[in-house]
Design a protein around this motif. Structure first.
Motif, short mmCIF file in Angstrom:
data_model
loop_
_atom_site.label_atom_id
_atom_site.label_comp_id
_atom_site.label_asym_id
_atom_site.label_seq_id
_atom_site.Cartn_x
_atom_site.Cartn_y
_atom_site.Cartn_z
N VAL A 15 -26.83 -7.31 118.97
CA VAL A 15 -27.85 -8.35 118.88
C VAL A 15 -27.52 -9.31 117.75
N ARG A 16 -27.12 -8.77 116.60
CA ARG A 16 -26.78 -9.63 115.46
C ARG A 16 -25.56 -10.50 115.78
N ALA A 17 -24.57 -9.90 116.41
CA ALA A 17 -23.38 -10.67 116.79
C ALA A 17 -23.75 -11.74 117.82
N ALA A 18 -24.60 -11.38 118.77
CA ALA A 18 -25.03 -12.34 119.78
C ALA A 18 -25.78 -13.50 119.15
N MET A 19 -26.61 -13.21 118.17
CA MET A 19 -27.33 -14.28 117.49
C MET A 19 -26.35 -15.29 116.90
N ALA A 20 -25.35 -14.78 116.19
CA ALA A 20 -24.38 -15.68 115.56
C ALA A 20 -23.58 -16.45 116.60
N GLU A 21 -23.14 -15.77 117.64
CA GLU A 21 -22.32 -16.44 118.66
C GLU A 21 -23.13 -17.44 119.48
N PHE A 22 -24.33 -17.06 119.91
CA PHE A 22 -25.17 -17.99 120.67
C PHE A 22 -25.60 -19.17 119.80
N ALA A 23 -25.85 -18.94 118.52
CA ALA A 23 -26.22 -20.03 117.62
C ALA A 23 -25.08 -21.03 117.51
N HIS A 24 -23.86 -20.53 117.58
CA HIS A 24 -22.70 -21.42 117.47
C HIS A 24 -22.37 -22.08 118.81
N GLY A 25 -22.25 -21.30 119.87
CA GLY A 25 -21.76 -21.83 121.14
C GLY A 25 -22.80 -22.08 122.20
N GLY A 26 -24.05 -21.70 121.94
CA GLY A 26 -25.08 -21.84 122.97
C GLY A 26 -24.89 -20.79 124.05
N TYR A 27 -25.79 -20.80 125.00
CA TYR A 27 -25.74 -19.80 126.07
C TYR A 27 -24.50 -20.01 126.94
N ASP A 28 -24.29 -21.21 127.39
CA ASP A 28 -23.19 -21.48 128.31
C ASP A 28 -21.83 -21.39 127.64
N GLY A 29 -21.75 -21.67 126.37
CA GLY A 29 -20.47 -21.68 125.67
C GLY A 29 -20.11 -20.37 124.99
N THR A 30 -20.88 -19.33 125.24
CA THR A 30 -20.63 -18.03 124.61
C THR A 30 -20.38 -16.99 125.68
N SER A 31 -19.33 -16.24 125.52
CA SER A 31 -19.02 -15.18 126.49
C SER A 31 -19.40 -13.81 125.91
N THR A 32 -19.71 -12.90 126.80
CA THR A 32 -19.99 -11.53 126.36
C THR A 32 -18.73 -10.91 125.76
N TRP A 33 -17.56 -11.33 126.22
CA TRP A 33 -16.31 -10.84 125.67
C TRP A 33 -16.22 -11.19 124.19
N THR A 34 -16.60 -12.42 123.83
CA THR A 34 -16.56 -12.85 122.42
C THR A 34 -17.51 -12.01 121.57
N ILE A 35 -18.69 -11.75 122.11
CA ILE A 35 -19.66 -10.94 121.37
C ILE A 35 -19.16 -9.51 121.24
N ALA A 36 -18.62 -8.95 122.32
CA ALA A 36 -18.09 -7.58 122.28
C ALA A 36 -16.97 -7.47 121.25
N ARG A 37 -16.08 -8.44 121.24
CA ARG A 37 -14.97 -8.45 120.27
C ARG A 37 -15.51 -8.48 118.85
N ARG A 38 -16.54 -9.29 118.61
CA ARG A 38 -17.13 -9.38 117.27
C ARG A 38 -17.74 -8.05 116.84
N VAL A 39 -18.32 -7.32 117.79
CA VAL A 39 -18.94 -6.03 117.50
C VAL A 39 -17.87 -4.93 117.38
N GLY A 40 -16.75 -5.13 118.06
CA GLY A 40 -15.70 -4.12 118.04
C GLY A 40 -15.83 -3.11 119.16
N VAL A 41 -16.40 -3.55 120.29
CA VAL A 41 -16.53 -2.70 121.47
C VAL A 41 -15.91 -3.42 122.66
N SER A 42 -15.72 -2.68 123.72
CA SER A 42 -15.19 -3.30 124.93
C SER A 42 -16.30 -4.04 125.66
N GLN A 43 -15.89 -4.99 126.49
CA GLN A 43 -16.89 -5.71 127.27
C GLN A 43 -17.65 -4.77 128.22
#
Length: 193
Positions: A15-43
């Motif tokens: 959730v914290r990683a998603a907040m940062a990524e969505f705040a930066h890229g918006g919904y359409d510009g953010t992938s779950t892969w990017t969030i997963a990578r930031r958290v250190g888990v697989s998609q």
């Protein structure tokens, strides 16, 4: 990431990683892969935590409102009336510098609410709750709460445009707008200007 970390802890990190990524890229510009990578888990693991990108965005939006309420409660700190409003306003004016993810994500939430019924519903419920929290913390009348929220939105928009957000908002904004006018391209002006 520690193998002993619970699913709840990983969910919180997501959730914290998603907040940062969505705040930066918006919904359409953010992938779950990017969030997963930031958290250190697989998609695929991310999709075990959240069934969809949409569900993750809703969780991030919910947490954004939670965090904003926490900022307001901490700032009010037992104060009432105008003192509480002033303390909360000062905390909100510092958000673009102290916690830039919050105002940036708020703007993204509002933008998505225009087209997404789930986000609109969540936003309406949380906006109403935010109103009640400010009312309960301050004891101020609706006019003051409206002024407070309107100023908060102005701060978010100004931060997005790089405009002043500090303590003397009206005068700093007036000076900024006056100085920026000289940088405008030449366009025909509307009648009466």
């Amino acid at each position: 990431m520690s193998p002993r970390m619970s699913a709840a802890d990983r969910r919180e990190l997501a959730v914290r990683a998603a907040m940062a990524e969505f705040a930066h890229g918006g919904y359409d510009g953010t992938s779950t892969w990017t969030i997963a990578r930031r958290v250190g888990v697989s998609q695929p693991y991310m999709f075990r935590l959240f069934p969809s990108k949409h569900a993750l965005f809703l969780a991030a939006a919910e947490r954004c409102f939670d965090d904003l309420e926490d900022v307001l409660r901490d700032a009010a700190g037992g104060l009432r009336g105008g003192d509480a409003m002033a303390a909360m306003a000062e905390a909100c004016a510092r958000l673009p510098q102290d916690a830039p993810t919050l105002p940036r994500l708020q703007l993204k939430i509002y933008a998505i609410a225009v087209r997404d019924e789930d986000v609109r519903r969540l936003g309406a419920v949380r906006w109403a709750r935010l109103w009640r929290v400010i009312s309960a913390l301050s004891g101020e009348p609706p006019e003051e709460i409206t002024r407070f929220l309107a100023t908060g939105l102005l701060i978010n928009v100004q931060a997005a445009f790089g405009a002043p957000t500090g303590p003397d908002l009206p005068h700093a904004t007036a000076e900024w707008a006056k100085n920026l006018r000289s940088a405008e391209p030449d366009h025909p002006q509307a009648p009466g200007r």
